[in-house]
Enzyme design. Structure first.
Site, PDB file in Angstrom:
ATOM      1  N   ASP A  61      32.958  48.641  44.372  1.00 40.79           N
ATOM      2  CA  ASP A  61      32.805  49.510  43.200  1.00 40.79           C
ATOM      3  C   ASP A  61      32.668  50.976  43.614  1.00 40.79           C
ATOM      4  O   ASP A  61      32.162  51.278  44.692  1.00 40.79           O
ATOM      5  CB  ASP A  61      31.572  49.061  42.401  1.00 40.79           C
ATOM      6  CG  ASP A  61      31.546  49.652  40.998  1.00 40.79           C
ATOM      7  OD1 ASP A  61      32.626  50.018  40.481  1.00 40.79           O
ATOM      8  OD2 ASP A  61      30.449  49.755  40.420  1.00 40.79           O
ATOM      9  N   TRP A  74      34.576  58.201  43.154  1.00 43.92           N
ATOM     10  CA  TRP A  74      35.065  58.830  44.399  1.00 43.92           C
ATOM     11  C   TRP A  74      36.190  59.812  44.050  1.00 43.92           C
ATOM     12  O   TRP A  74      36.226  60.933  44.568  1.00 43.92           O
ATOM     13  CB  TRP A  74      35.577  57.745  45.344  1.00 43.92           C
ATOM     14  CG  TRP A  74      36.046  58.224  46.680  1.00 43.92           C
ATOM     15  CD1 TRP A  74      35.306  58.306  47.826  1.00 43.92           C
ATOM     16  CD2 TRP A  74      37.372  58.669  47.020  1.00 43.92           C
ATOM     17  NE1 TRP A  74      36.084  58.775  48.858  1.00 43.92           N
ATOM     18  CE2 TRP A  74      37.347  59.001  48.391  1.00 43.92           C
ATOM     19  CE3 TRP A  74      38.560  58.812  46.314  1.00 43.92           C
ATOM     20  CZ2 TRP A  74      38.475  59.477  49.071  1.00 43.92           C
ATOM     21  CZ3 TRP A  74      39.686  59.288  46.970  1.00 43.92           C
ATOM     22  CH2 TRP A  74      39.636  59.619  48.339  1.00 43.92           C
ATOM     23  N   HIS A 107      41.417  54.219  43.625  1.00 40.41           N
ATOM     24  CA  HIS A 107      41.828  52.837  43.878  1.00 40.41           C
ATOM     25  C   HIS A 107      42.725  52.778  45.121  1.00 40.41           C
ATOM     26  O   HIS A 107      42.594  51.872  45.945  1.00 40.41           O
ATOM     27  CB  HIS A 107      42.569  52.257  42.667  1.00 40.41           C
ATOM     28  CG  HIS A 107      41.718  52.177  41.433  1.00 40.41           C
ATOM     29  ND1 HIS A 107      40.436  51.674  41.454  1.00 40.41           N
ATOM     30  CD2 HIS A 107      41.957  52.545  40.141  1.00 40.41           C
ATOM     31  CE1 HIS A 107      39.929  51.731  40.218  1.00 40.41           C
ATOM     32  NE2 HIS A 107      40.833  52.265  39.417  1.00 40.41           N
ATOM     33  N   SER A 122      37.539  40.028  34.711  1.00 38.43           N
ATOM     34  CA  SER A 122      38.033  39.672  33.368  1.00 38.43           C
ATOM     35  C   SER A 122      37.856  40.850  32.417  1.00 38.43           C
ATOM     36  O   SER A 122      38.702  41.106  31.560  1.00 38.43           O
ATOM     37  CB  SER A 122      37.230  38.502  32.795  1.00 38.43           C
ATOM     38  OG  SER A 122      37.151  37.437  33.689  1.00 38.43           O
ATOM     39  N   GLU A 123      36.732  41.566  32.575  1.00 36.36           N
ATOM     40  CA  GLU A 123      36.413  42.682  31.670  1.00 36.36           C
ATOM     41  C   GLU A 123      37.252  43.927  31.976  1.00 36.36           C
ATOM     42  O   GLU A 123      37.432  44.792  31.112  1.00 36.36           O
ATOM     43  CB  GLU A 123      34.922  43.041  31.774  1.00 36.36           C
ATOM     44  CG  GLU A 123      33.987  41.981  31.179  1.00 36.36           C
ATOM     45  CD  GLU A 123      33.841  40.722  32.025  1.00 36.36           C
ATOM     46  OE1 GLU A 123      34.004  40.811  33.257  1.00 36.36           O
ATOM     47  OE2 GLU A 123      33.569  39.648  31.457  1.00 36.36           O
ATOM     48  N   ARG A 157      40.187  48.205  30.296  1.00 32.01           N
ATOM     49  CA  ARG A 157      40.341  49.617  30.709  1.00 32.01           C
ATOM     50  C   ARG A 157      41.630  50.190  30.138  1.00 32.01           C
ATOM     51  O   ARG A 157      42.491  49.446  29.667  1.00 32.01           O
ATOM     52  CB  ARG A 157      40.347  49.697  32.237  1.00 32.01           C
ATOM     53  CG  ARG A 157      38.981  49.378  32.810  1.00 32.01           C
ATOM     54  CD  ARG A 157      38.898  49.743  34.271  1.00 32.01           C
ATOM     55  NE  ARG A 157      37.561  49.459  34.768  1.00 32.01           N
ATOM     56  CZ  ARG A 157      37.074  49.895  35.908  1.00 32.01           C
ATOM     57  NH1 ARG A 157      37.840  50.640  36.697  1.00 32.01           N
ATOM     58  NH2 ARG A 157      35.848  49.609  36.279  1.00 32.01           N
ATOM     59  N   LEU A 159      40.206  33.291  59.168  1.00 30.79           N
ATOM     60  CA  LEU A 159      39.378  33.837  58.087  1.00 30.79           C
ATOM     61  C   LEU A 159      39.917  33.335  56.752  1.00 30.79           C
ATOM     62  O   LEU A 159      41.115  33.436  56.486  1.00 30.79           O
ATOM     63  CB  LEU A 159      39.415  35.374  58.106  1.00 30.79           C
ATOM     64  CG  LEU A 159      38.764  36.082  56.901  1.00 30.79           C
ATOM     65  CD1 LEU A 159      37.245  35.914  56.921  1.00 30.79           C
ATOM     66  CD2 LEU A 159      39.108  37.579  56.879  1.00 30.79           C
ATOM     67  N   ARG A 216      27.342  45.125  47.254  1.00 34.65           N
ATOM     68  CA  ARG A 216      27.945  45.907  46.167  1.00 34.65           C
ATOM     69  C   ARG A 216      27.823  47.381  46.509  1.00 34.65           C
ATOM     70  O   ARG A 216      26.716  47.880  46.734  1.00 34.65           O
ATOM     71  CB  ARG A 216      27.278  45.642  44.820  1.00 34.65           C
ATOM     72  CG  ARG A 216      27.966  46.469  43.708  1.00 34.65           C
ATOM     73  CD  ARG A 216      27.494  46.149  42.316  1.00 34.65           C
ATOM     74  NE  ARG A 216      28.306  46.903  41.350  1.00 34.65           N
ATOM     75  CZ  ARG A 216      28.666  46.472  40.152  1.00 34.65           C
ATOM     76  NH1 ARG A 216      28.281  45.292  39.739  1.00 34.65           N
ATOM     77  NH2 ARG A 216      29.403  47.236  39.349  1.00 34.65           N
ATOM     78  N   GLU A 225      21.864  36.519  49.652  1.00 35.08           N
ATOM     79  CA  GLU A 225      21.116  37.760  49.870  1.00 35.08           C
ATOM     80  C   GLU A 225      21.919  38.911  49.272  1.00 35.08           C
ATOM     81  O   GLU A 225      23.116  39.050  49.558  1.00 35.08           O
ATOM     82  CB  GLU A 225      20.911  37.999  51.376  1.00 35.08           C
ATOM     83  CG  GLU A 225      20.109  36.921  52.063  1.00 35.08           C
ATOM     84  CD  GLU A 225      18.663  36.831  51.562  1.00 35.08           C
ATOM     85  OE1 GLU A 225      18.084  37.874  51.208  1.00 35.08           O
ATOM     86  OE2 GLU A 225      18.121  35.710  51.524  1.00 35.08           O
TER      87      GLU A 225
HETATM   88  C1  IPE Z   1      32.942  45.230  38.957  1.00 33.95           C
HETATM   89  O1  IPE Z   1      33.017  46.613  38.798  1.00 33.95           O
HETATM   90  C2  IPE Z   1      34.303  44.646  39.098  1.00 33.95           C
HETATM   91  C3  IPE Z   1      35.043  45.018  40.299  1.00 33.95           C
HETATM   92  C4  IPE Z   1      34.654  45.795  41.278  1.00 33.95           C
HETATM   93  C5  IPE Z   1      36.345  44.445  40.389  1.00 33.95           C
HETATM   94  P1  IPE Z   1      32.933  47.302  37.363  1.00 33.95           P
HETATM   95  O2  IPE Z   1      32.982  48.764  37.612  1.00 33.95           O
HETATM   96  O3  IPE Z   1      33.959  46.728  36.476  1.00 33.95           O
HETATM   97  O4  IPE Z   1      31.499  46.832  36.865  1.00 33.95           O
HETATM   98  P2  IPE Z   1      30.529  47.463  35.766  1.00 33.95           P
HETATM   99  O5  IPE Z   1      31.347  47.694  34.535  1.00 33.95           O
HETATM  100  O6  IPE Z   1      29.993  48.746  36.332  1.00 33.95           O
HETATM  101  O7  IPE Z   1      29.447  46.450  35.607  1.00 33.95           O
HETATM  102  C1  IPE Z   2      36.023  49.480  41.287  1.00 35.55           C
HETATM  103  O1  IPE Z   2      35.918  50.838  41.083  1.00 35.55           O
HETATM  104  C2  IPE Z   2      37.451  48.987  41.116  1.00 35.55           C
HETATM  105  C3  IPE Z   2      37.666  48.195  39.903  1.00 35.55           C
HETATM  106  C4  IPE Z   2      36.744  47.829  39.058  1.00 35.55           C
HETATM  107  C5  IPE Z   2      39.022  47.803  39.621  1.00 35.55           C
HETATM  108  P1  IPE Z   2      35.729  51.446  39.634  1.00 35.55           P
HETATM  109  O2  IPE Z   2      37.080  51.756  39.086  1.00 35.55           O
HETATM  110  O3  IPE Z   2      34.875  50.603  38.790  1.00 35.55           O
HETATM  111  O4  IPE Z   2      34.988  52.820  39.989  1.00 35.55           O
HETATM  112  P2  IPE Z   2      33.812  53.499  39.167  1.00 35.55           P
HETATM  113  O5  IPE Z   2      32.724  52.486  39.024  1.00 35.55           O
HETATM  114  O6  IPE Z   2      34.389  53.906  37.860  1.00 35.55           O
HETATM  115  O7  IPE Z   2      33.408  54.648  40.026  1.00 35.55           O
HETATM  116 MG    MG Z   3      32.870  50.512  38.477  1.00 33.18          MG
END
Ligand code: IPE
Ligand code: IPE
Ligand code: MG
Length: 240
Positions: free
Chosen positions: A12, A17, A29, A58-59, A63, A123, A180, A199
């Site tokens: 995440d 970034w 990305h 899934s969520e 976007r 792996l 995370r 953990e």
């Molecule tokens: C979790 O990140 C999913 C992935 C890294 C693929 P999100 O950015 O979607 O999570 P929330 O919305 O902050 O919980």
């Molecule tokens: C994680 O980075 C990648 C995916 C969820 C696809 P984010 O895109 O959620 O980055 P932030 O959380 O908005 O910084």
């Molecule tokens: Mg995120």
């Protein structure tokens, strides 16, 4: 030093970034591909048997369509670019998630990468795309219900081990270490069942900045944990 057998990572912070650099989110990305490669290499080098990466939840389908589209394009490019290297490093690649939601071409490329690397054993790499822990549990429930309805399974024979073996990741030990990046301290619908005794390690570092040294810090932190699995400290051999 105690090493995890299975590491699961929520990658995440890509968007933040990019924003810090006044770049579009997709640049974040794109920059997130390098740490994926680094973590895979570290696992191979350190004999960690399994790595599961959360790439798209899934969520995340909700976007903006441009971001979803560029992420899907990135998955396709990265797969094409990395597959030879994965194969030569002995990586068995598998995707977990609701794959019928992906484009036909991505589904085909995924299937061929999976069959090409199926014989590898250095792996076990799982990429979670269009994945949700709740989806995984619902799928398992449906499958078991179908078997009951067909008369091949009795409800009283459903136990933890059967449910566990019906989930997406069924042939690997549960993750020992969860990482995370990006500062949030939540599971965001990742491997809900499998993380029961994992953990949990959280870092503020944004995913594109995560490097081999960061991975090592997480491994060192893991090695210092005292895992009890419900036992008393004495039973679990604390301090020994
Ligand atoms: C979790 O990140 C999913 C992935 C890294 C693929 P999100 O950015 O979607 O999570 P929330 O919305 O902050 O919980
Ligand atoms: C994680 O980075 C990648 C995916 C969820 C696809 P984010 O895109 O959620 O980055 P932030 O959380 O908005 O910084
Ligand atoms: Mg995120």
């Amino acid at each position: 030093m105690a090493l995890p057998r299975h590491v699961a990572i929520i990658m995440d912070g890509n968007g933040r970034w990019a924003r810090k650099r006044l770049l579009p989110r997709v640049a974040g990305h794109r920059a997130g591909v390098t740490p994926v490669r680094v973590c895979i290499e570290q696992c191979v080098r350190q004999d960690i048997a399994a790595l599961t990466l959360f790439a798209f939840s899934s969520e995340n389908w909700a976007r903006p369509p441009e971001e979803v589209g560029s992420l899907m394009g990135l998955f396709l490019d990265a797969l094409d670019r990395e597959i030879d290297e994965l194969q030569s490093n002995g990586v068995r690649l598998r995707f977990i998630g609701e794959r019928h939601n992906l484009s036909q071409v991505l589904q085909q490329r995924i299937s061929s990468a999976e069959s090409r690397t199926a014989g590898n054993s250095r792996l076990a790499l799982q990429i979670a795309v269009s994945y949700g822990g709740r989806w995984d549990l619902v799928e398992a429930a449906r499958l078991l219900a179908q078997r009951c309805a067909a008369g091949t399974l009795l409800p009283q024979d459903i136990d933890e081990s059967l449910l566990s073996s019906t989930l997406s990741v069924s042939d690997l030990p549960d993750p020992d270490l969860f990482i995370r990046t990006g500062g949030e301290q939540r599971i965001s619908n990742f491997l809900l069942w499998n993380l029961a005794y994992t953990e949990l390690y959280f870092t503020d570092q944004l995913w594109p900045d995560f490097d081999a040294a960061s991975f090592q810090i997480a491994l060192d932190w893991f090695a210092s944990r005292n895992r009890r699995f419900g036992l008393t400290g004495e039973q679990a051999g604390a301090g020994s």
